[in-house]
Write a protein that holds these residues in place. Structure first.
Motif, PDB file in Angstrom:
ATOM      1  N   UNK A  16       0.797  -1.211   0.000  1.00  0.00           N
ATOM      2  CA  UNK A  16       0.000   0.000   0.000  1.00  0.00           C
ATOM      3  C   UNK A  16       0.830   1.261   0.000  1.00  0.00           C
ATOM      4  N   UNK A  17       2.111   1.152  -0.030  1.00  0.00           N
ATOM      5  CA  UNK A  17       2.937   2.344  -0.138  1.00  0.00           C
ATOM      6  C   UNK A  17       4.331   1.949  -0.590  1.00  0.00           C
ATOM      7  N   UNK A  18       5.012   2.934  -1.052  1.00  0.00           N
ATOM      8  CA  UNK A  18       6.401   2.697  -1.408  1.00  0.00           C
ATOM      9  C   UNK A  18       7.259   3.083  -0.226  1.00  0.00           C
ATOM     10  N   UNK A  19       8.029   2.106   0.159  1.00  0.00           N
ATOM     11  CA  UNK A  19       8.844   2.372   1.327  1.00  0.00           C
ATOM     12  C   UNK A  19       9.772   3.541   1.050  1.00  0.00           C
ATOM     13  N   UNK A 326       4.732  -2.791   7.460  1.00  0.00           N
ATOM     14  CA  UNK A 326       3.378  -3.175   7.073  1.00  0.00           C
ATOM     15  C   UNK A 326       2.662  -3.933   8.192  1.00  0.00           C
ATOM     16  N   UNK A 327       3.399  -4.794   8.905  1.00  0.00           N
ATOM     17  CA  UNK A 327       2.780  -5.639   9.932  1.00  0.00           C
ATOM     18  C   UNK A 327       2.639  -4.942  11.283  1.00  0.00           C
ATOM     19  N   UNK A 452       4.158 -12.280   0.498  1.00  0.00           N
ATOM     20  CA  UNK A 452       4.592 -13.504   1.179  1.00  0.00           C
ATOM     21  C   UNK A 452       4.347 -13.435   2.690  1.00  0.00           C
ATOM     22  N   UNK A 453       4.770 -12.341   3.322  1.00  0.00           N
ATOM     23  CA  UNK A 453       4.575 -12.251   4.771  1.00  0.00           C
ATOM     24  C   UNK A 453       3.104 -12.093   5.125  1.00  0.00           C
TER      25      UNK A 453
END
Length: 523
Positions: A16-19, A326-327, A452-453
């Protein structure tokens, strides 16, 4: 955050975003300014710092835009009376798909036409796209405007790093990359807070309008201050439209499939078709590019051992270090019950430590080389991810902060030296292509990280457990039931972070396998 929003966040894992921290991994090469075709004039030494400020400011704004839009997505959905999932997701996904599709093409065009016209065009399109997004009267027009804005973002991302590396001499390049990382890391830290303030006190439309005056200032300053020697006509060959089209289709399909795979189902027709098209188109691109004299994707570059392993290491770094950001909001908000503002503040130790480490590692690479700094950085990051995987529902704030700081330290030590090595393996007339490959690898790595995560976290029950814990019905559950849900969440969270640590561990070996830095001379 209401129940529908929480459930949607859990049920659909996607990038949802570019790091923004990854954007700071600026490429470098070893050709001194006197011999580079895009170099600034030698008698204008102060200009290099102005160029650094312009490039960093543009990256800051495009990156900040991504995190702010994520915060404002629920308000946008409410305005147009839609759910967060479905069509609304294209506001974010479409932006990323466009960027992934055209980065390599714009990098090649920068080598042919010069970086300044590409950079100015990117700023102009980004400003116009931001205005159109803010004025959009319907969701459909907002999505179209966002796609248009993505073209501007891709133009900026394709050259902003090359602007820095072609401006600074070899002995100062690591420092410049590190300072660029500082600016971008501050954007990472400030994004959630700024987005929260805008959405709370203004309307979501100001998420886009805020880009306009700042990017206009950068545009005007770039037009006046940024000077380069344009390449001679025909010096870099002809444009390859067939290669551009095939690569765009393959990369767009890959990003689309990875972004929606969790929601659609990994074995669903939509996901399989998207990934199948990506494999076919990317495979076809190898054949197409081998037939032309001036390809979009230089096969000699990607088969260069130093360049290839440095790029693989970077992708693995993104796969390892994007997912925690993200998590962790799920952990903070759903398991611990923290507010959005508290979550944003608790996420800042990682980018702030990265901002401290990046210029130091860049200066060290300038003096000693980056042979051992990059793998050391990934080793520290891997250890930090393992430490982070040990937190639970009772962990103190300090326990979380220092673990995130360790990860940020490792990431800061890795990125600038690794990118310096990567770009040093490319000749001066391949810098646009190399920069495009670097940025494309970032997008793909981030997409794979979330795919994947997120799948691991959801498959082990963490997503469902978080939904129950954050729902009003949780108050009616027994203490034993709540403990069970918390345990399920924590086990799933730990497993996902250990997957990230595995990616970092693989990156250590690829960083070691690349060999010594090779400096490519002109010609």
């Amino acid at each position: 955050m209401n129940k529908e929003q929480r459930s949607s966040r859990y049920g659909n894992f996607r990038i949802t975003s570019m790091n923004t921290a990854t954007v700071a991994t600026a490429p470098a090469h070893s050709i001194h300014s006197a011999t580079r075709p895009f170099a600034l004039r030698a008698n204008d030494q102060m200009n290099k710092w102005i160029i650094l400020a312009l490039a960093a400011s543009a990256t800051f704004m495009t990156t900040l835009d991504g995190s702010i839009v994520n915060i404002g997505l629920p308000n946008i959905a409410n305005t147009f009376h839609t759910g967060i999932s479905g069509a609304t997701e294209w506001i974010i996904i479409g932006y990323l798909v466009v960027i992934a599709a055209v980065l390599l093409t714009f990098g090649r065009l920068a080598d042919m036409l010069g970086r300044k016209p590409i950079f100015l065009a990117g700023l102009l399109i980004f400003v116009l796209g931001s205005m159109l997004c803010g004025l959009a009267p319907s969701l459909e027009l907002l999505i179209l405007a966002r796609l248009f804005q993505g073209i501007g973002g891709a133009l900026i991302f394709s050259v902003n790093i090359a602007m820095i590396t072609s401006t600074f001499p070899d002995r100062e390049r690591g420092l410049a990359l590190g300072l660029n990382a500082v600016v971008v890391s501050l954007g990472v830290a400030a994004g959630p807070t700024i987005g929260g303030i805008i959405t709370q006190y203004l309307t979501w439309r100001w998420i886009f309008f805020v880009n306009v005056p700042i990017c206009m200032l950068v545009l005007l300053a770039s037009f006046y201050y940024y000077r380069e020697q344009r390449p001679q006509r025909g010096e870099h060959g002809r444009f390859d439209p067939a290669g551009a089209l095939v690569l765009a289709a393959g990369l767009a399909a890959l990003t689309l499939g990875l972004s929606f795979g969790q929601e659609w189902g990994w074995l669903s027709a939509g996901t399989l078709v998207s990934l199948g098209i990506s494999i076919a188109m990317l495979g076809l691109s190898v054949y197409v590019e081998s037939l032309v004299d001036s390809p979009i994707l230089n096969l000699g570059l990607i088969t260069n051992r130093v360049f290839a392993f440095a790029n693989i290491s970077f992708i693995l770094c993104m796969m390892a270090l994007f997912a925690p950001g993200f998590l962790l909001p799920f952990y903070f908000e759903e398991l611990r019950g923290f507010s959005t503002i508290q979550t944003g503040l608790l996420l800042t130790p990682l980018p702030l430590m990265l901002a401290v480490a990046a210029p130091l590692s860049g200066m060290l690479a300038d003096r000693k080389g980056s042979r051992w700094i990059s793998p050391l950085g990934l080793t520290i990051a891997c250890f930090g991810l393992f430490l982070l995987s040990q937190i639970n529902a009772q962990s103190t704030t300090w326990d979380i902060i220092w673990r995130l700081a360790v990860i940020g330290l490792g990431q800061g030590l890795f990125q600038s030296p690794n990118t310096r090595t990567l770009m040093s393996a490319a000749s001066h007339d391949q810098q646009g292509e190399a920069s495009g490959l670097l940025s494309t690898g970032r997008v793909i790595g981030q997409s794979l990280s979330v795919a994947l995560t997120g799948t691991v976290f959801a498959a082990l029950g963490g997503a469902a457990a978080g939904t129950f814990l954050s729902s009003p019905q949780a108050h009616q559950l027994s203490a034993a039931s709540i403990d069970g849900l918390q345990n399920t969440f924590v086990v799933s969270f730990h497993a996902a972070l250990l997957v990230c640590a595995l990616f970092a561990a693989l990156g250590i070996f690829t960083a070691l396998a690349r060999g010594n830095e090779v400096r490519v001379k002109k010609g």
